[in-house]
Motif scaffolding. Structure first.
Motif, PDB file in Angstrom:
ATOM      1  N   VAL A 231       1.224   7.113   1.342  1.00  0.00           N
ATOM      2  CA  VAL A 231       0.743   7.813   0.139  1.00  0.00           C
ATOM      3  C   VAL A 231       1.687   7.569  -1.027  1.00  0.00           C
ATOM      4  O   VAL A 231       1.257   7.331  -2.158  1.00  0.00           O
TER       5      VAL A 231
ATOM      6  N   THR B 220       1.188   3.908  -2.302  1.00  0.00           N
ATOM      7  CA  THR B 220      -0.064   3.645  -2.997  1.00  0.00           C
ATOM      8  C   THR B 220      -0.266   4.527  -4.220  1.00  0.00           C
ATOM      9  O   THR B 220      -0.941   4.138  -5.153  1.00  0.00           O
TER      10      THR B 220
ATOM     11  N   GLY C 277      -3.623   5.886   0.354  1.00  0.00           N
ATOM     12  CA  GLY C 277      -2.593   6.111   1.359  1.00  0.00           C
ATOM     13  C   GLY C 277      -3.175   6.254   2.752  1.00  0.00           C
ATOM     14  O   GLY C 277      -2.647   5.702   3.729  1.00  0.00           O
TER      15      GLY C 277
END
Length: 187
Positions: free
Chosen positions: A29, A32, A38
């Motif tokens: 997460v 990204t 994520g």
């Protein structure tokens, strides 16, 4: 029946993989910048790890191997999006992982603000902060993980912390409810 349990490296590997899922999810997460991407990256990473189990060297750090897979998959995704002309910004801000639900808001005071600030940072800065600050890697371990010299890790971390402080100050000026990174709320 034999009372002595057999040593099963594949089963131990799977158990360690399951134990690493929360850390790997946080990493994905953070890398990204969105919960949706994520989660997709997490699933792709696990799928790749399971299909490439035979390439894992027993006795090495599984977390580093998984983080490397995730990073390589994300770099491939970024390149693919550039070719397709897609942006990396979510279309719906409600898809952002940093917007907490009402029930989580009081328990996560500061976390959503930190997440918002991190989402505004460059990917390499987010990544180094996650590895060193959140995951607790040493500079050497982070350098090995990212295939960078230790000095580069140190300078990136310094720039990332500086940028985080700058973003926090700007956010605080715009909204009293955002707390500067590393400081408690004023009462």
């Amino acid at each position: 029946m034999n009372a002595v349990m057999k040593h099963d490296p594949a089963n131990e590997w799977r158990e360690e993989l399951v134990a690493l899922l929360p850390r790997l999810r946080r990493y994905a997460v953070s890398l990204t910048g969105t919960l949706h991407d994520g989660e997709d990256l997490l699933h792709s990473t696990i799928e790749r790890a399971l299909t490439k189990f035979d390439q894992f060297t027993q006795g090495t750090d599984l977390d580093r191997w998984l983080f490397r897979i995730a990073k390589n998959l994300w770099l491939d995704e970024i390149r693919s999006r550039k070719v397709r002309g897609e942006t990396d910004k979510p279309e719906n801000p409600k898809d952002e992982p940093w917007i907490d639900g009402e029930n989580q808001a009081t328990a996560a005071v500061g976390l959503s603000e930190l997440g918002t600030l991190l989402s505004q940072m460059q990917e390499d800065h987010r990544e180094i902060l996650l590895l060193v600050v959140v995951e607790g890697y040493s500079y050497r371990e982070a350098a090995d993980q990212l295939s960078l010299p230790v000095g580069t890790v140190m300078s990136r971390l310094a720039r990332a912390r500086s940028k985080l402080t700058e973003l926090s100050a700007k956010a605080r000026q715009q909204n009293e409810n955002v707390v500067p990174f590393g400081r408690g709320r004023e009462r």
